[in-house]
Design a protein around this motif. Structure first.
Motif, mmCIF file in Angstrom:
data_model
loop_
_atom_site.group_PDB
_atom_site.id
_atom_site.type_symbol
_atom_site.label_atom_id
_atom_site.label_comp_id
_atom_site.label_asym_id
_atom_site.label_seq_id
_atom_site.Cartn_x
_atom_site.Cartn_y
_atom_site.Cartn_z
ATOM 1 N N GLY A 33 0.819 -1.214 0.000
ATOM 2 C CA GLY A 33 0.000 0.000 0.000
ATOM 3 C C GLY A 33 0.850 1.260 0.000
ATOM 4 N N LEU A 34 1.908 1.257 0.794
ATOM 5 C CA LEU A 34 2.803 2.423 0.839
ATOM 6 C C LEU A 34 3.474 2.655 -0.507
ATOM 7 C CD1 LEU A 34 4.209 4.623 2.545
ATOM 8 C CD2 LEU A 34 5.937 2.923 3.156
ATOM 9 N N LEU A 35 3.945 1.570 -1.142
ATOM 10 C CA LEU A 35 4.618 1.696 -2.433
ATOM 11 C C LEU A 35 3.656 2.159 -3.522
ATOM 12 C CD1 LEU A 35 6.848 -1.519 -2.348
ATOM 13 C CD2 LEU A 35 7.589 0.839 -2.017
ATOM 14 N N GLY B 28 3.905 5.570 -5.624
ATOM 15 C CA GLY B 28 3.951 5.564 -7.080
ATOM 16 C C GLY B 28 2.841 6.387 -7.707
ATOM 17 N N PHE B 29 1.661 6.368 -7.078
ATOM 18 C CA PHE B 29 0.541 7.146 -7.598
ATOM 19 C C PHE B 29 0.793 8.646 -7.431
ATOM 20 C CE2 PHE B 29 -3.521 9.323 -6.786
ATOM 21 C CZ PHE B 29 -4.173 9.072 -7.985
ATOM 22 N N VAL B 30 1.277 9.054 -6.252
ATOM 23 C CA VAL B 30 1.506 10.473 -5.989
ATOM 24 C C VAL B 30 2.620 11.030 -6.869
ATOM 25 C CG1 VAL B 30 2.261 12.125 -4.228
ATOM 26 C CG2 VAL B 30 0.609 10.332 -3.637
ATOM 27 N N THR B 31 3.686 10.266 -7.037
ATOM 28 C CA THR B 31 4.846 10.738 -7.813
ATOM 29 C C THR B 31 4.724 10.461 -9.304
ATOM 30 O OG1 THR B 31 6.012 8.648 -7.425
ATOM 31 C CG2 THR B 31 6.373 10.437 -5.827
ATOM 32 N N HIS C 77 4.543 4.747 -14.604
ATOM 33 C CA HIS C 77 4.896 4.527 -16.003
ATOM 34 C C HIS C 77 6.300 3.959 -16.170
ATOM 35 C CE1 HIS C 77 6.638 8.503 -15.140
ATOM 36 N NE2 HIS C 77 7.504 8.239 -16.117
ATOM 37 N N LYS C 78 7.099 3.970 -15.093
ATOM 38 C CA LYS C 78 8.451 3.410 -15.154
ATOM 39 C C LYS C 78 8.445 1.880 -15.073
ATOM 40 C CE LYS C 78 10.774 7.388 -15.032
ATOM 41 N NZ LYS C 78 11.714 7.809 -16.094
#
Length: 478
Positions: free
Chosen positions: A102-104, A108-111, A115-116
């Motif tokens: 959940g943290l990851l 990833g969603f916020v930053t 797409h990487k």
């Protein structure tokens, strides 16, 4: 001692942290289990990610390597779960993975870094990772009996004080399948009506019988479960045990005393306080041994031509063997053979050995040079590779000298909690050469104990550098 204050300057920060933030080294299970359990979950998560990246994309791109570092830092060290029921292990894995994933995902969603990564990799990783963790823990449980055998014989232990705390510790040890501890029983002076009932372990003897029993049966762990009001009795017990190499722990109350690597710890889930213990447990032990292997291999490669020349010169200079082997006390008071280039016309290794003195007639012409420059010590790097010695540590004394001084100097045998060294804190602080008085030997032992209290890898390298400098100008050795 004024001549040992630099060690506190070198290591004061880490020593302060050790006092303020005690660490749990998991004495209730073997060091191998401690290391495996610490690395198991982090490595499983990383390798499962790499495996999926390679499967779907044919390579592990830098983005996955960065994610691996983040995951490893969030999950290391892993926790011990061998003593938990299987259902609880699975529930803990699920709970922690939901939190980590959940943290990851949120990061990833916020930053907008989604797409990487390949969605196929991340999507499969969400279920492969916890399944792989569960499988790894089941595999560890299946392999645990064999891993326990790799640690050698189980460690003998006794508990001093058959009270509520001591009996509780005994029950925790009995309930731990992988403790590596063989509890022999209790020592207590009180009558049966004042002792806690304990059916599993016997009353071995009175407290006065403890030192002799520890030496006879090679007991390695002693747990003191005595009340605070028994301070004079505890001090008496500690004095009696200073002629042993056993690790000593309080359960759990303690008063301030002169501790060797004193810190809080855990034995099968019970909190104890170490009184006298080796500084080389867990990660520290791995670092110490790894540095010894790497440095000794490198040094032996560099000095091998010099050793060949010295060996030839010793052979031509006087009759006798090139390499002198002498029995010394090593780790835990076990006898070891220490190698040196022969520097005397005699090779004494009996019950009575006279230390080398100034203008000693037994020293050969070449031997005087070898001893003054410490070149006679070079073969001891082979002892380091064998695991008998360390590059830095208390210098080993002849067995005859040990037997004499262990009864004269309190705490003398504590120096054998670690491997003896080619050089040490005492040697770089002027305590090298003949110890013709008890005060000189006491000063050497004080330095050795100071080293054990304040050990760090930084201190080891500092001692090595000072030793190299002293080789060229030290006049204390003969």
């Amino acid at each position: 001692m004024d001549n040992v204050t630099p060690v506190n300057q070198l290591n004061s920060a880490s020593a302060w942290l050790d006092r303020r933030e005690p660490r749990s080294m998991g004495l209730g299970r073997s060091h191998l289990f401690t290391a495996v359990e610490a690395a198991l979950d982090p490595l499983v998560l990383v390798f499962s990610l790499w495996g999926l990246a390679f499967f779907f994309e044919g390579s592990v791109r830098p983005a996955y390597l960065i994610l691996s570092v983040i995951v490893f830092s969030l999950t290391f060290p892993g926790t011990s779960q061998l003593r938990l029921p299987v259902w609880k292990v699975f529930s803990k894995i699920a709970f922690h993975w939901v939190w980590i994933a959940g943290l990851l995902l949120l990061t990833g969603f916020v930053t907008e870094y989604f797409h990487k990564f390949s969605m196929a990799v991340l999507g499969n990783w969400l279920w492969v990772a916890p399944v792989a963790q569960a499988g790894a823990h089941l595999a560890l449980r299946a392999a645990a009996p064999q891993l326990l055998k790799l640690q050698g014989a189980v460690k003998g232990a006794v508990i001093v004080g058959m009270n509520e705390q001591g009996v509780s510790l005994a029950r925790h040890i009995a309930g731990s399948a992988y403790s590596g501890i063989d509890l022999k029983g209790f020592f207590d002076d009180r009558g049966e009506e004042r002792r806690e009932s304990q059916d599993d372990y016997p009353l071995v003897g009175k407290i006065d019988d403890l030192p002799a029993y520890v030496k006879k049966h090679r007991i390695q762990f002693i747990y003191l479960s005595l009340p605070m009001a028994s301070r004079p009795r505890i001090l008496q017990v500690l004095d009696g045990l200073k002629d042993t190499t056993a690790s000593i722990y309080f359960v759990p109350d303690m008063f301030i005393t002169d501790l060797i690597q004193g810190r809080s710890d855990s034995v099968c889930g019970v909190t104890v306080i170490s009184v006298c213990d080796t500084p080389f447990r867990g990660v520290n032990g791995v670092l110490k041994r790894a540095s010894d292997i790497v440095l000794s291999l490198l040094i032996l490669l560099l000095i091998s031509p010099v050793m060949l020349v010295i060996g030839l010169m010793v052979k031509l200079d006087s009759p006798g063997p090139v390499i002198f082997k002498q029995r010394r006390y090593g780790l835990d008071g076990e006898q070891i053979l220490v190698y040196k280039f022969r520097s005397m016309a005699v090779t004494e290794d009996g019950g009575t050995i006279q230390q080398a003195r100034k203008n000693d007639m037994r020293i050969t012409r070449l031997g005087a040079i070898l001893r003054r420059t410490s070149l006679d010590e070079l073969p001891q790097f082979i002892n380091v590779l064998q695991g008998r010695m360390s590059i830095v540590g208390p210098r080993p004394h002849a067995v005859a000298h040990n037997e004499m001084y262990r009864s004269l100097i309190k705490g003398y045998m504590v120096r054998h909690k670690v491997r003896p060294g080619i050089t040490g804190w005492a040697q770089v602080n002027g305590q090298r050469g003949e110890t013709d008085t008890l005060d000189k030997m006491q000063s050497r032992i004080d330095c050795d104990l100071d080293y054990l209290r304040n050990w760090s890898l930084q201190l080891d390298f500092y001692i090595i550098l000072r030793t190299v400098r002293l080789v060229f100008k030290d006049s204390a050795a003969y």
